[in-house]
Write a protein that holds these residues in place. Structure first.
Motif, PDB file in Angstrom:
ATOM      1  N   GLY A  46       0.565  -3.327  23.442  1.00 29.43           N
ATOM      2  CA  GLY A  46       0.839  -4.718  23.752  1.00 29.43           C
ATOM      3  C   GLY A  46       2.162  -5.190  23.181  1.00 29.43           C
ATOM      4  O   GLY A  46       2.716  -4.595  22.247  1.00 29.43           O
ATOM      5  N   PRO A  47       2.699  -6.288  23.714  1.00 29.63           N
ATOM      6  CA  PRO A  47       3.992  -6.793  23.235  1.00 29.63           C
ATOM      7  C   PRO A  47       3.969  -7.232  21.778  1.00 29.63           C
ATOM      8  O   PRO A  47       4.983  -7.097  21.083  1.00 29.63           O
ATOM      9  N   ALA A  48       2.852  -7.755  21.305  1.00 29.28           N
ATOM     10  CA  ALA A  48       2.793  -8.202  19.916  1.00 29.28           C
ATOM     11  C   ALA A  48       3.023  -7.037  18.954  1.00 29.28           C
ATOM     12  O   ALA A  48       3.766  -7.159  17.973  1.00 29.28           O
ATOM     13  N   PHE A  49       2.411  -5.892  19.235  1.00 24.39           N
ATOM     14  CA  PHE A  49       2.572  -4.724  18.369  1.00 24.39           C
ATOM     15  C   PHE A  49       3.974  -4.140  18.496  1.00 24.39           C
ATOM     16  O   PHE A  49       4.623  -3.836  17.491  1.00 24.39           O
ATOM     17  N   VAL A  50       4.462  -3.986  19.721  1.00 26.68           N
ATOM     18  CA  VAL A  50       5.762  -3.329  19.930  1.00 26.68           C
ATOM     19  C   VAL A  50       6.893  -4.197  19.384  1.00 26.68           C
ATOM     20  O   VAL A  50       7.781  -3.707  18.670  1.00 26.68           O
ATOM     21  N   LEU A  51       6.879  -5.496  19.695  1.00 27.10           N
ATOM     22  CA  LEU A  51       7.958  -6.366  19.249  1.00 27.10           C
ATOM     23  C   LEU A  51       7.870  -6.670  17.758  1.00 27.10           C
ATOM     24  O   LEU A  51       8.890  -6.681  17.061  1.00 27.10           O
ATOM     25  N   GLY A  52       6.638  -6.899  17.281  1.00 31.08           N
ATOM     26  CA  GLY A  52       6.491  -7.303  15.886  1.00 31.08           C
ATOM     27  C   GLY A  52       6.452  -6.148  14.910  1.00 31.08           C
ATOM     28  O   GLY A  52       7.301  -6.047  14.006  1.00 31.08           O
ATOM     29  N   VAL A  53       5.499  -5.240  15.095  1.00 32.22           N
ATOM     30  CA  VAL A  53       5.294  -4.158  14.130  1.00 32.22           C
ATOM     31  C   VAL A  53       6.398  -3.108  14.235  1.00 32.22           C
ATOM     32  O   VAL A  53       7.000  -2.716  13.233  1.00 32.22           O
ATOM     33  N   VAL A  54       6.687  -2.642  15.456  1.00 31.39           N
ATOM     34  CA  VAL A  54       7.672  -1.572  15.624  1.00 31.39           C
ATOM     35  C   VAL A  54       9.097  -2.128  15.650  1.00 31.39           C
ATOM     36  O   VAL A  54       9.962  -1.696  14.891  1.00 31.39           O
ATOM     37  N   CYS A 101     -12.996  -0.681  15.670  1.00 30.61           N
ATOM     38  CA  CYS A 101     -12.813  -0.804  14.222  1.00 30.61           C
ATOM     39  C   CYS A 101     -13.347   0.415  13.479  1.00 30.61           C
ATOM     40  O   CYS A 101     -12.736   0.869  12.493  1.00 30.61           O
ATOM     41  N   LEU A 102     -14.444   0.961  13.919  1.00 34.58           N
ATOM     42  CA  LEU A 102     -14.994   2.150  13.264  1.00 34.58           C
ATOM     43  C   LEU A 102     -14.021   3.319  13.354  1.00 34.58           C
ATOM     44  O   LEU A 102     -13.833   4.066  12.381  1.00 34.58           O
ATOM     45  N   TYR A 103     -13.390   3.489  14.501  1.00 34.59           N
ATOM     46  CA  TYR A 103     -12.407   4.563  14.646  1.00 34.59           C
ATOM     47  C   TYR A 103     -11.179   4.310  13.775  1.00 34.59           C
ATOM     48  O   TYR A 103     -10.624   5.242  13.181  1.00 34.59           O
ATOM     49  N   VAL A 104     -10.741   3.069  13.703  1.00 37.69           N
ATOM     50  CA  VAL A 104      -9.589   2.738  12.862  1.00 37.69           C
ATOM     51  C   VAL A 104      -9.892   3.070  11.403  1.00 37.69           C
ATOM     52  O   VAL A 104      -9.055   3.651  10.690  1.00 37.69           O
ATOM     53  N   ILE A 105     -11.074   2.728  10.932  1.00 34.71           N
ATOM     54  CA  ILE A 105     -11.451   3.000   9.539  1.00 34.71           C
ATOM     55  C   ILE A 105     -11.512   4.502   9.284  1.00 34.71           C
ATOM     56  O   ILE A 105     -10.971   5.004   8.289  1.00 34.71           O
ATOM     57  N   PHE A 106     -12.155   5.233  10.178  1.00 38.32           N
ATOM     58  CA  PHE A 106     -12.303   6.675   9.973  1.00 38.32           C
ATOM     59  C   PHE A 106     -10.946   7.366   9.926  1.00 38.32           C
ATOM     60  O   PHE A 106     -10.668   8.163   9.020  1.00 38.32           O
ATOM     61  N   PHE A 107     -10.089   7.089  10.903  1.00 41.10           N
ATOM     62  CA  PHE A 107      -8.796   7.759  10.943  1.00 41.10           C
ATOM     63  C   PHE A 107      -7.894   7.318   9.791  1.00 41.10           C
ATOM     64  O   PHE A 107      -7.071   8.098   9.316  1.00 41.10           O
ATOM     65  N   SER A 108      -8.030   6.091   9.332  1.00 39.77           N
ATOM     66  CA  SER A 108      -7.257   5.643   8.177  1.00 39.77           C
ATOM     67  C   SER A 108      -7.648   6.418   6.931  1.00 39.77           C
ATOM     68  O   SER A 108      -6.790   6.830   6.136  1.00 39.77           O
ATOM     69  N   VAL A 109      -8.940   6.637   6.752  1.00 36.15           N
ATOM     70  CA  VAL A 109      -9.413   7.398   5.593  1.00 36.15           C
ATOM     71  C   VAL A 109      -8.937   8.844   5.668  1.00 36.15           C
ATOM     72  O   VAL A 109      -8.428   9.404   4.684  1.00 36.15           O
ATOM     73  N   VAL A 110      -9.078   9.474   6.826  1.00 36.76           N
ATOM     74  CA  VAL A 110      -8.683  10.879   6.972  1.00 36.76           C
ATOM     75  C   VAL A 110      -7.187  11.058   6.734  1.00 36.76           C
ATOM     76  O   VAL A 110      -6.766  11.963   5.998  1.00 36.76           O
ATOM     77  N   THR A 111      -6.363  10.208   7.340  1.00 41.92           N
ATOM     78  CA  THR A 111      -4.913  10.353   7.158  1.00 41.92           C
ATOM     79  C   THR A 111      -4.501  10.078   5.716  1.00 41.92           C
ATOM     80  O   THR A 111      -3.573  10.710   5.205  1.00 41.92           O
ATOM     81  N   ALA A 112      -5.179   9.158   5.047  1.00 37.12           N
ATOM     82  CA  ALA A 112      -4.871   8.890   3.643  1.00 37.12           C
ATOM     83  C   ALA A 112      -5.213  10.091   2.773  1.00 37.12           C
ATOM     84  O   ALA A 112      -4.458  10.444   1.846  1.00 37.12           O
ATOM     85  N   LEU A 113      -6.334  10.745   3.045  1.00 39.46           N
ATOM     86  CA  LEU A 113      -6.721  11.935   2.284  1.00 39.46           C
ATOM     87  C   LEU A 113      -5.736  13.072   2.507  1.00 39.46           C
ATOM     88  O   LEU A 113      -5.328  13.756   1.556  1.00 39.46           O
ATOM     89  N   ASN A 141      -9.160  -4.630   6.266  1.00 41.73           N
ATOM     90  CA  ASN A 141      -8.243  -5.774   6.271  1.00 41.73           C
ATOM     91  C   ASN A 141      -7.443  -5.826   7.570  1.00 41.73           C
ATOM     92  O   ASN A 141      -7.187  -6.899   8.114  1.00 41.73           O
ATOM     93  N   LEU A 142      -7.046  -4.628   8.061  1.00 49.70           N
ATOM     94  CA  LEU A 142      -6.325  -4.555   9.328  1.00 49.70           C
ATOM     95  C   LEU A 142      -7.204  -5.058  10.470  1.00 49.70           C
ATOM     96  O   LEU A 142      -6.739  -5.823  11.337  1.00 49.70           O
ATOM     97  N   CYS A 143      -8.458  -4.636  10.469  1.00 52.63           N
ATOM     98  CA  CYS A 143      -9.372  -5.059  11.532  1.00 52.63           C
ATOM     99  C   CYS A 143      -9.590  -6.570  11.508  1.00 52.63           C
ATOM    100  O   CYS A 143      -9.562  -7.232  12.549  1.00 52.63           O
ATOM    101  N   ALA A 144      -9.805  -7.111  10.302  1.00 49.48           N
ATOM    102  CA  ALA A 144     -10.091  -8.534  10.186  1.00 49.48           C
ATOM    103  C   ALA A 144      -8.842  -9.398  10.358  1.00 49.48           C
ATOM    104  O   ALA A 144      -8.886 -10.458  10.978  1.00 49.48           O
ATOM    105  N   GLY A 145      -7.720  -8.922   9.810  1.00 48.69           N
ATOM    106  CA  GLY A 145      -6.516  -9.750   9.813  1.00 48.69           C
ATOM    107  C   GLY A 145      -5.629  -9.589  11.023  1.00 48.69           C
ATOM    108  O   GLY A 145      -4.885 -10.507  11.370  1.00 48.69           O
ATOM    109  N   THR A 146      -5.679  -8.424  11.682  1.00 48.94           N
ATOM    110  CA  THR A 146      -4.779  -8.167  12.809  1.00 48.94           C
ATOM    111  C   THR A 146      -5.533  -7.914  14.109  1.00 48.94           C
ATOM    112  O   THR A 146      -5.262  -8.554  15.130  1.00 48.94           O
TER     113      THR A 146
END
Length: 360
Positions: free
Chosen positions: A129-137, A205-217, A38-43
Motif C-alpha cells: 500500500g502507499p502508506a507503507f511504501v511512501l512512509g516506511v520505505v 497478526c499471528l504470522y507477523v508475530i511468528f516471523f518476527s520471533v524467528v528472524t530475531a532469533l 506493538n506493530l500489530c496494535a499501533g500500525t
C-alpha cells in the motif's frame, strides 16, 4: 520420494533449531514478540483492519458487482479476466498486503469470480500500500516521500505488467463475471464484514508475530559480520519485508532503490504465508501467486536499476561518478530487456494445449 525425505529432514531440523533457540534465548523471543504485538496494535490495526472491513462491505453491498460490470471493457483485453476482478486490483493497490488476497477470497465466495479466475487474479492483485511504501520505505530508507512515490509507481507498474504476462490464454466469455449477487442490507452486511475482517486480521497478526520471533532469533545467533552485510538484509527482506528493508542503508543509493523495489515486489515469505492462510480457508490454492510475486520482484528490480540514476536519491551512485550512473542504467536496461524478451517468448509461443503453459 527423495525430495519428500529431504523436505522432512530439513523441516525437522528447522523446528528443532527453533525450539532450542527459544530455550536458549527466551528474552530475545519475548522482546521480538512484544515488538510485533506493538506493530500489530499501533500500525496494522489502524491501517489494515479498516481495509479488510471495506473489502467485505464492497462485496456484500453489491458495489463490487456493479464495478465489475463497468470495468469489464478494461479487464478483459488487458488481463483476460472479467470486470469482477477489478475491485481486488484496486483494493490491493491502496490497502496493502494482504488486502488484495482478501478481496479475491470475498469475490470468489460470493460467486463473482470462478475458481480459475480467482487463481489468475491472485498472481498480480496483492500489492504494498502507499502508506507503507511512501512512509516506511520512502521516508525511512531514503528520507524522501518523492522517492517513495517513485517506488510505488514502479511497484504498481510491475504488478500490471505481471498481470498481462501471466494472463490466461483466452479472454473470458461475455457472460463471465456478470453473475448477479443480491446485495445484503447494510445492517446485516456490516456485522458480517467486521466479524470476517477480524478473523482475517487476527490470522495476519499471528504470522507477523511468528516471523518476527524467528528472524530475531536468527539475527541473534549469527555473527555480526553476517547480520550487518547487505546480502543478509536482502535475505531477511525476502523473509520479512519490514525488517529487511530497514537494513538496506549500507547499499549505495541506486542499488538500495533497486533492492527495495525488488523486495516490495516479492513481499516476503511472511506475507506469502498470510495470503495462504486466507486462501486455504476458501479452498483456493494460490498456484500462480508465488510465481507472480517472483516475476514482479524481477521486473521491479530491473526497472528500478534503470530509474535509479535518473532520480534525486539522497546520495550519489557509488561516489557520484557520471560513468557509474551510465553503467547502472545500462545494467538495468539489459536486465529488463533480457527478462521481458524471455517472458514475451514464453507468453506468445503457440499453445500446445497443456494446462498452465502460459505460467512463468
Amino acid at each position: 520420494m527423495k525430495t519428500s525425505k529431504l523436505q522432512t529432514v530439513l523441516g525437522t531440523a528447522g523446528l528443532l533449531l527453533t525450539a532450542v533457540s527459544l530455550l536458549l534465548l527466551p528474552g530475545t523471543a519475548a522482546a521480538a514478540a512484544q515488538s510485533a504485538l506493538n506493530l500489530c496494535a499501533g500500525t496494522l490495526l489502524p491501517s489494515l483492519f479498516p481495509y479488510f472491513v471495506l473489502t467485505e462491505l464492497w462485496v456484500r453491498l453489491g458495489i463490487a458487482g456493479r464495478m465489475g460490470r463497468a470495468a469489464g471493457p478494461m479487464m478483459a483485453p488487458l488481463f483476460h479476466l472479467p470486470g469482477a476482478a477489478a475491485p481486488a486490483l484496486l483494493l490491493g493497490a491502496v490497502g496493502g498486503y494482504p488486502v488484495g488476497a482478501q478481496a479475491v477470497c470475498s469475490l470468489y465466495t460470493q460467486g463473482l469470480l470462478t475458481r480459475q479466475e480467482a487463481e489468475d487474479t491472485l498472481a498480480f492483485c496483492n500489492n504494498a500500500g502507499p502508506a507503507f511504501v511512501l512512509g516506511v520505505v520512502g521516508g525511512g530508507l531514503f528520507q524522501s516521500a518523492a522517492v517513495g512515490a517513485a517506488l510505488w509507481a514502479v511497484h504498481l507498474g510491475a504488478a500490471l505488467v505481471t498481470g498481462v504476462l501471466l494472463r490466461p490464454a483466452q479472454r473470458p466469455a461475455a457472460q463471465t463475471g456478470a453473475v448477479e449477487i443480491a446485495a445484503v442490507p447494510f445492517r446485516v452486511a456490516f456485522p458480517q464484514a467486521v466479524r470476517q475482517a477480524g478473523v482475517s486480521f487476527f490470522s495476519v497478526c499471528l504470522y507477523v508475530i511468528f516471523f518476527s520471533v524467528v528472524t530475531a532469533l536468527v539475527t541473534q545467533l549469527l555473527p555480526k559480520t553476517v547480520t550487518e552485510s547487505s546480502l543478509y538484509a536482502l535475505l531477511l527482506g525476502a523473509v520479512e519485508l519490514t525488517g529487511g528493508t530497514a537494513l538496506l542503508h549500507p547499499l549505495p543509493a541506486a542499488l538500495r532503490f533497486a533492492a527495495a523495489a525488488a523486495l516490495l515486489g516479492f513481499g516476503g515469505l511472511c506475507v506469502q504465508m498470510q495470503i495462504q492462510a486466507l486462501l486455504v480457508r476458501e479452498g483456493l490454492s494460490g498456484g500462480k501467486t508465488l510465481r507472480g510475486k517472483a516475476l514482479q520482484a524481477l521486473l521491479s528490480g530491473a526497472v528500478a536499476l534503470c530509474l535509479g540514476p535518473l532520480l534525486p536519491l539522497p546520495e550519489p551512485c557509488l561516489g557520484g561518478s557520471g560513468n557509474d550512473a551510465i553503467w547502472y542504467w545500462l545494467l538495468g536496461l539489459f536486465a529488463a530487456i533480457c527478462l521481458l524478451g524471455l517472458l514475451w517468448g514464453r507468453h506468445t509461443k503457440k499453445p500446445s494445449g497443456n494446462q498452465g503453459e502460459y505460467g512463468l
